[in-house]
Design an enzyme around this catalytic site. Structure first.
Site, short mmCIF file in Angstrom:
data_model
loop_
_atom_site.label_atom_id
_atom_site.label_comp_id
_atom_site.label_asym_id
_atom_site.label_seq_id
_atom_site.Cartn_x
_atom_site.Cartn_y
_atom_site.Cartn_z
N ARG A 79 0.85 -1.19 0.00
CA ARG A 79 0.00 0.00 0.00
C ARG A 79 0.88 1.24 0.00
NH1 ARG A 79 -2.80 3.04 4.94
NH2 ARG A 79 -3.94 4.55 3.69
N HIS A 123 -3.54 10.77 0.75
CA HIS A 123 -2.92 10.64 2.06
C HIS A 123 -2.45 12.05 2.46
CE1 HIS A 123 -1.32 7.35 4.86
NE2 HIS A 123 -1.08 8.49 5.48
N GLU A 168 -7.83 8.16 6.39
CA GLU A 168 -8.13 8.83 7.67
C GLU A 168 -8.64 10.26 7.48
OE1 GLU A 168 -4.90 8.78 10.40
OE2 GLU A 168 -4.70 6.60 10.40
N ASN A 295 -7.35 1.72 10.21
CA ASN A 295 -6.03 1.99 10.80
C ASN A 295 -6.19 2.01 12.31
OD1 ASN A 295 -5.26 2.40 8.18
ND2 ASN A 295 -4.79 4.57 8.41
N TYR A 297 -4.00 2.17 16.12
CA TYR A 297 -2.74 2.27 16.89
C TYR A 297 -2.97 2.13 18.39
CZ TYR A 297 -0.56 3.66 12.55
OH TYR A 297 -0.10 3.65 11.26
N GLU A 365 -3.37 0.00 8.34
CA GLU A 365 -2.20 0.46 9.09
C GLU A 365 -2.28 -0.07 10.51
OE1 GLU A 365 -1.44 4.71 9.31
OE2 GLU A 365 -1.92 4.94 7.18
C1 FCB Z 1 -1.61 7.52 10.72
C2 FCB Z 1 -1.24 8.03 9.35
C3 FCB Z 1 0.11 7.57 8.86
C4 FCB Z 1 1.14 7.58 9.98
C5 FCB Z 1 0.63 6.84 11.17
C6 FCB Z 1 1.59 6.73 12.31
O1 FCB Z 1 -2.51 8.37 11.31
O2 FCB Z 1 -2.20 7.62 8.41
O3 FCB Z 1 0.48 8.40 7.79
O4 FCB Z 1 1.51 8.85 10.25
O5 FCB Z 1 -0.56 7.44 11.63
#
Ligand code: FCB
Length: 465
Positions: A79, A123, A168, A295, A297, A365
């Protein structure tokens, strides 16, 4: 070092991800126009350490080396994003032939390495010329986005496996236009709702163009948040409700139900029915998709907070506080993000149960920033990243076992790269980049991920490549 066991996953779980502005560099070469991120980073006091993406990882010139790294990693899917101002330097109108050629070379080299390209169209690098005419505040940008999508689809559609319209949209809309911590650095609080809407309209128009051009798979990537309230008090639960609208439902309701969020008035007050919402928009935005990218985290814990008109932040404008320090009592990555893999499973399961019409999911992500350095043995011992990836892949496997249709996983990121407002201090790569020499050094996590792919392929009995 003890290496965590490989989680068992369904077929097709072997991928990696990057984004144009974070790796390409060559910001003024071969006819590329400036984007809002060039302008933002060239404004004093923006990114940490005055960092810019002018050179970044120099991927524009070193892409053959990076594709070799992908090939050796064993991914069968990659990607990346196309830089809109490299293709259309002014956002709409004349197309830049050298920009078109660059992505032709990249795509062809990927295919030669037996790697399927997955393209993100947006992006976050909005051409500055469009920002000068109002950016995402105005509908014209959504129309220009459709024009750009059509150019890309016509040129690359024969070779691209998967198209992601927006990455995002929360970030450009709210971090960019409400809080000003991202480009274009606007601090418009609730007013940024119009930009969220125009991004969604742009998505809908781009989907139409991609379909018309016969694109294979079309979807969008969202950073939905797993939100928790800090307590069960009525005030904190009301803050959680407002936060759900702000973080998640502003996207998921129009996309997956064809409606605006039921409880949005409390979050947006008088803005909920802004004049920028036009008849027919919901049908456009809610057109069926082939997949949705997620995505993830870290989770977020919210609490009721007094409104602060003096602080130009969206959450303070809607009376939400994000609790600090980490209420989960778990490790923090160098981003300051708590590591809570179970929240990932919760997010996926919740989404699945709330939206019966949800298309298949892809994890587009997931990864962690750690304090990596090359040690005297010439290696990067990033055991914490390995744990993070293993635990989050296991969390995805749990969601799959619970019935969620997840088709694949892209780790963020192939390379250490330009982490937006955080500059070069945050390292997310499976491959270390020395920003002085631009030398690439695969980290221990790269070798682990390669082992995961090999083991996974053997387990799912796919033919060896
Ligand atoms: C996300 C973004 C990516 C990167 C990660 C850590 O929010 O999509 O570009 O910065 O965080």
């Amino acid at each position: 070092m003890s290496i965590p066991a490989f989680p068992e996953l369904p077929a097709h779980f072997r991928f990696a991800a990057t984004a144009a502005y974070q790796i390409e560099g060559a910001h003024d070469e071969d006819g590329r126009g400036p984007s809002v991120w060039d302008t933002y980073n060239h404004t004093p006091g923006r990114a940490v350490g005055g960092a810019t993406g002018d050179t970044a990882c120099d991927h524009y010139h070193r892409y053959p080396e990076d594709i070799a790294l992908l090939r050796d990693l064993g991914v069968d899917d990659y990607r990346f994003s196309i830089s809109w101002p490299r293709l259309l330097p002014r956002g709409s109108g004349p197309v830049n032939p050298k920009g078109l050629d660059f992505y032709d070379r990249l795509i062809d080299e990927l295919l030669a390495a037996d790697i399927a390209p997955a393209v993100t169209l947006y992006h976050w690098d909005l051409p500055q010329a469009l920002e000068d005419r109002g950016g995402w505040r105005v509908r014209e940008s959504a129309e220009a986005f459709a024009e750009y999508a059509a150019v890309a689809a016509e040129r690359y559609g024969d070779r691209v496996e998967r198209w992601i319209t927006l990455n995002e949209p929360f970030c450009p809309a709210f971090v960019g236009y409400a809080e000003g911590r991202h480009a274009p650095g606007a601090r418009e609080g609730r007013g940024a709702l119009a930009t969220a809407h125009h991004l969604l309209v742009g998505h809908g128009l781009a989907v139409r163009e991609l379909r018309a051009a016969g694109a294979r798979e079309v979807g969008i990537t969202l950073n939905l948040d797993r939100l928790h309230a800090v307590s069960d008090s009525p005030e904190d639960l009301a803050a959680l409700r407002r936060a759900e609208v702000l973080h998640n439902e502003v996207w998921t309701e129009p996309l997956f139900t064809g409606r605006y969020p039921e409880h949005e008035a409390e979050t947006w007050e008088g803005l909920a029915d802004g004049p920028w919402r036009r008849p027919g928009d919901l049908e456009l935005i809610g057109a069926p998709l082939d997949f949705v990218g997620i995505n993830f985290y870290r989770p977020i814990t919210v609490a009721a907070a007094p409104r602060r008109e003096d602080v130009p932040a969206l959450r303070t404008a809607v009376d939400i506080g994000v609790t600090e320090p980490n209420p989960y009592g778990t490790r923090l990555t160098t981003m300051g993000w708590p590591v809570v893999p179970s929240a990932f499973t919760e997010l996926l399961c919740d989404l699945h149960s709330r939206y019966p019409q949800l298309p298949p999911l892809w994890i587009t992500e997931n990864g962690s920033a750690e304090a990596d350095s090359v040690t005297p043995d010439g290696r990067v011992h990033d055991a914490e990243r390995i744990d993070y990836l293993a635990d989050h892949l296991a969390a995805v496997a749990d969601a799959v076992a619970a019935g969620v249709d997840v088709r694949g996983y892209y780790g963020w990121s192939l390379l250490d790269n330009f982490e937006w407002a955080r500059g070069y201090e945050q390292r997310f790569g499976l491959v270390h980049v020395d920003y002085d020499t631009l030398t690439r050094t695969p980290k221990d996590s790269y070798h682990w991920y390669r082992g995961l792919i090999t083991a996974h392929r053997a387990r799912t009995e796919e033919p060896a490549r």
